[in-house]
Design a protein around this motif. Structure first.
Motif, mmCIF file in Angstrom:
data_model
loop_
_atom_site.group_PDB
_atom_site.id
_atom_site.type_symbol
_atom_site.label_atom_id
_atom_site.label_comp_id
_atom_site.label_asym_id
_atom_site.label_seq_id
_atom_site.Cartn_x
_atom_site.Cartn_y
_atom_site.Cartn_z
ATOM 1 N N LYS A 1 -0.497 38.187 89.235
ATOM 2 C CA LYS A 1 0.152 37.878 90.509
ATOM 3 C C LYS A 1 0.174 39.130 91.367
ATOM 4 C CE LYS A 1 1.858 33.648 89.954
ATOM 5 N NZ LYS A 1 1.265 32.534 90.616
ATOM 6 N N PHE A 2 -0.010 38.922 92.660
ATOM 7 C CA PHE A 2 0.073 40.021 93.626
ATOM 8 C C PHE A 2 1.087 39.656 94.699
ATOM 9 C CE2 PHE A 2 -1.127 41.436 97.901
ATOM 10 C CZ PHE A 2 -0.963 42.800 97.742
ATOM 11 N N ARG A 3 1.894 40.624 95.078
ATOM 12 C CA ARG A 3 2.784 40.490 96.219
ATOM 13 C C ARG A 3 2.721 41.798 96.986
ATOM 14 N NH1 ARG A 3 2.492 36.096 94.675
ATOM 15 N NH2 ARG A 3 4.095 34.533 94.324
ATOM 16 N N ARG A 4 2.599 41.674 98.273
ATOM 17 C CA ARG A 4 2.520 42.858 99.134
ATOM 18 C C ARG A 4 3.893 43.512 99.263
ATOM 19 N NH1 ARG A 4 0.617 42.029 105.160
ATOM 20 N NH2 ARG A 4 2.004 40.316 104.752
ATOM 21 N N LYS A 5 4.929 42.686 99.323
ATOM 22 C CA LYS A 5 6.293 43.188 99.524
ATOM 23 C C LYS A 5 7.182 42.757 98.368
ATOM 24 C CE LYS A 5 5.808 42.709 104.506
ATOM 25 N NZ LYS A 5 6.344 42.060 105.700
ATOM 26 N N GLN A 6 8.386 43.304 98.326
ATOM 27 C CA GLN A 6 9.323 42.988 97.262
ATOM 28 C C GLN A 6 10.345 41.933 97.668
ATOM 29 O OE1 GLN A 6 11.057 46.619 95.868
ATOM 30 N NE2 GLN A 6 9.313 47.082 94.584
ATOM 31 N N GLU A 7 10.010 41.124 98.649
ATOM 32 C CA GLU A 7 10.937 40.078 99.077
ATOM 33 C C GLU A 7 11.183 39.076 97.953
ATOM 34 O OE1 GLU A 7 8.739 38.580 102.355
ATOM 35 O OE2 GLU A 7 9.554 40.041 103.748
ATOM 36 N N PHE A 8 12.365 38.511 97.909
ATOM 37 C CA PHE A 8 12.740 37.485 96.936
ATOM 38 C C PHE A 8 12.544 37.955 95.504
ATOM 39 C CE2 PHE A 8 10.972 35.362 100.735
ATOM 40 C CZ PHE A 8 12.178 34.865 101.246
ATOM 41 N N GLY A 9 12.828 39.213 95.238
ATOM 42 C CA GLY A 9 12.707 39.754 93.894
ATOM 43 C C GLY A 9 11.357 40.356 93.589
ATOM 44 N N GLY A 10 10.406 40.211 94.495
ATOM 45 C CA GLY A 10 9.099 40.820 94.304
ATOM 46 C C GLY A 10 8.243 40.095 93.282
ATOM 47 N N VAL A 11 7.164 40.729 92.937
ATOM 48 C CA VAL A 11 6.164 40.113 92.074
ATOM 49 C C VAL A 11 6.652 39.927 90.638
ATOM 50 C CG1 VAL A 11 4.999 42.257 91.434
ATOM 51 C CG2 VAL A 11 3.684 40.132 91.596
ATOM 52 N N LEU A 12 7.601 40.730 90.211
ATOM 53 C CA LEU A 12 8.085 40.602 88.840
ATOM 54 C C LEU A 12 8.800 39.275 88.598
ATOM 55 C CD1 LEU A 12 9.307 44.234 88.153
ATOM 56 C CD2 LEU A 12 7.250 43.110 87.289
ATOM 57 N N TYR A 13 9.256 38.635 89.671
ATOM 58 C CA TYR A 13 9.953 37.353 89.535
ATOM 59 C C TYR A 13 9.108 36.173 89.994
ATOM 60 C CZ TYR A 13 13.883 40.291 88.518
ATOM 61 O OH TYR A 13 14.704 41.228 87.942
ATOM 62 N N ALA A 14 7.826 36.394 90.185
ATOM 63 C CA ALA A 14 6.935 35.341 90.692
ATOM 64 C C ALA A 14 6.444 34.395 89.594
ATOM 65 C CB ALA A 14 5.744 35.962 91.412
ATOM 66 N N LEU A 15 6.631 34.754 88.339
ATOM 67 C CA LEU A 15 6.209 33.893 87.235
ATOM 68 C C LEU A 15 7.354 32.933 86.908
ATOM 69 C CD1 LEU A 15 3.859 33.335 85.298
ATOM 70 C CD2 LEU A 15 4.937 34.892 83.687
ATOM 71 N N THR A 16 7.366 31.818 87.595
ATOM 72 C CA THR A 16 8.452 30.848 87.474
ATOM 73 C C THR A 16 8.378 30.089 86.156
ATOM 74 O OG1 THR A 16 7.160 29.091 88.502
ATOM 75 C CG2 THR A 16 8.450 30.530 89.985
ATOM 76 N N GLU A 17 9.451 29.385 85.841
ATOM 77 C CA GLU A 17 9.498 28.566 84.628
ATOM 78 C C GLU A 17 8.404 27.495 84.667
ATOM 79 O OE1 GLU A 17 10.216 27.348 80.972
ATOM 80 O OE2 GLU A 17 11.261 29.068 81.858
ATOM 81 N N ARG A 18 8.203 26.889 85.823
ATOM 82 C CA ARG A 18 7.169 25.867 85.949
ATOM 83 C C ARG A 18 5.780 26.452 85.689
ATOM 84 N NH1 ARG A 18 5.973 21.558 90.804
ATOM 85 N NH2 ARG A 18 4.089 20.784 89.852
ATOM 86 N N LYS A 19 5.522 27.634 86.240
ATOM 87 C CA LYS A 19 4.234 28.295 86.013
ATOM 88 C C LYS A 19 4.068 28.633 84.535
ATOM 89 C CE LYS A 19 0.327 30.187 86.983
ATOM 90 N NZ LYS A 19 -0.845 29.361 87.176
ATOM 91 N N GLN A 20 5.146 29.037 83.878
ATOM 92 C CA GLN A 20 5.080 29.341 82.453
ATOM 93 C C GLN A 20 4.734 28.096 81.635
ATOM 94 O OE1 GLN A 20 8.411 31.700 80.952
ATOM 95 N NE2 GLN A 20 8.672 32.536 83.014
#
Length: 123
Positions: free
Chosen positions: A61-80
Motif C-alpha cells: 500500500k502507498f499513501r502520499r500523506k498520513q491522513e486518517f492514520g496513514g498507510v499503516l492503517y490502510a490494511l482494513t479487516e475486509r482487505k485482510q
C-alpha cells in the motif's frame, strides 16, 4: 505539490510502480521474487516472494500523506479477509499446503523520498 508522471493518472500504473519499489526493497532484504499480481475471484496478491523455505505473500500500500492514520492503517479487516481467501486459493492451486507460509505488509509513504514500513505476519 507532489509530481506525478502522466502514466500515473491511472491508479493501476501507480500501484505497479510502488509494487516494484516494494519488491526491490524486499530483494535487498534477502527475499526472492516468485510472482506479481496474482489474480483470482477472491482478490489479488501484489507480490509473492520466498525467504529461504518460507513463501511470503506481500500486500503493498502507498499513501502520499498520513491522513486518517496513514498507510499503516490502510490494511482494513475486509482487505485482510480477502487476502486470506486469495492466499488460500493460491496455496491450493500450487499445492503448497505443506509449505511454510507468511503474509507481510509493505506500507510506503512520503511525497519525495518514500519511507518503507515492512510488517511481517499480518494475518
Amino acid at each position: 505539490m507532489f509530481w506525478q508522471p502522466k502514466e500515473w493518472r491511472n491508479s493501476r500504473a501507480k500501484g505497479q510502480h510502488y509494487e516494484l519499489l516494494a519488491q526491490d526493497y524486499l530483494e535487498k532484504q534477502g527475499l526472492t521474487p516468485v510472482s506479481r499480481n496474482y489474480n483470482c475471484r477472491y482478490g489479488e496478491l501484489d507480490l509473492i516472494m520466498k525467504e529461504g523455505l518460507t513463501w511470503v505473500f506481500v500486500e503493498v500500500k502507498f499513501r502520499r500523506k498520513q491522513e486518517f492514520g496513514g498507510v499503516l492503517y490502510a490494511l482494513t479487516e475486509r482487505k485482510q479477509q480477502r487476502l486470506r481467501r486469495t492466499i488460500a486459493h493460491y496455496v491450493q492451486k500450487h499445492d503448497l499446503a505443506h509449505c511454510i507460509l507468511r503474509a507481510d505488509y509493505v506500507a510506503i509513504e512520503g511525497q519525495s523520498v518514500p519511507q518503507f514500513h515492512w510488517i511481517k505476519n499480518v494475518l
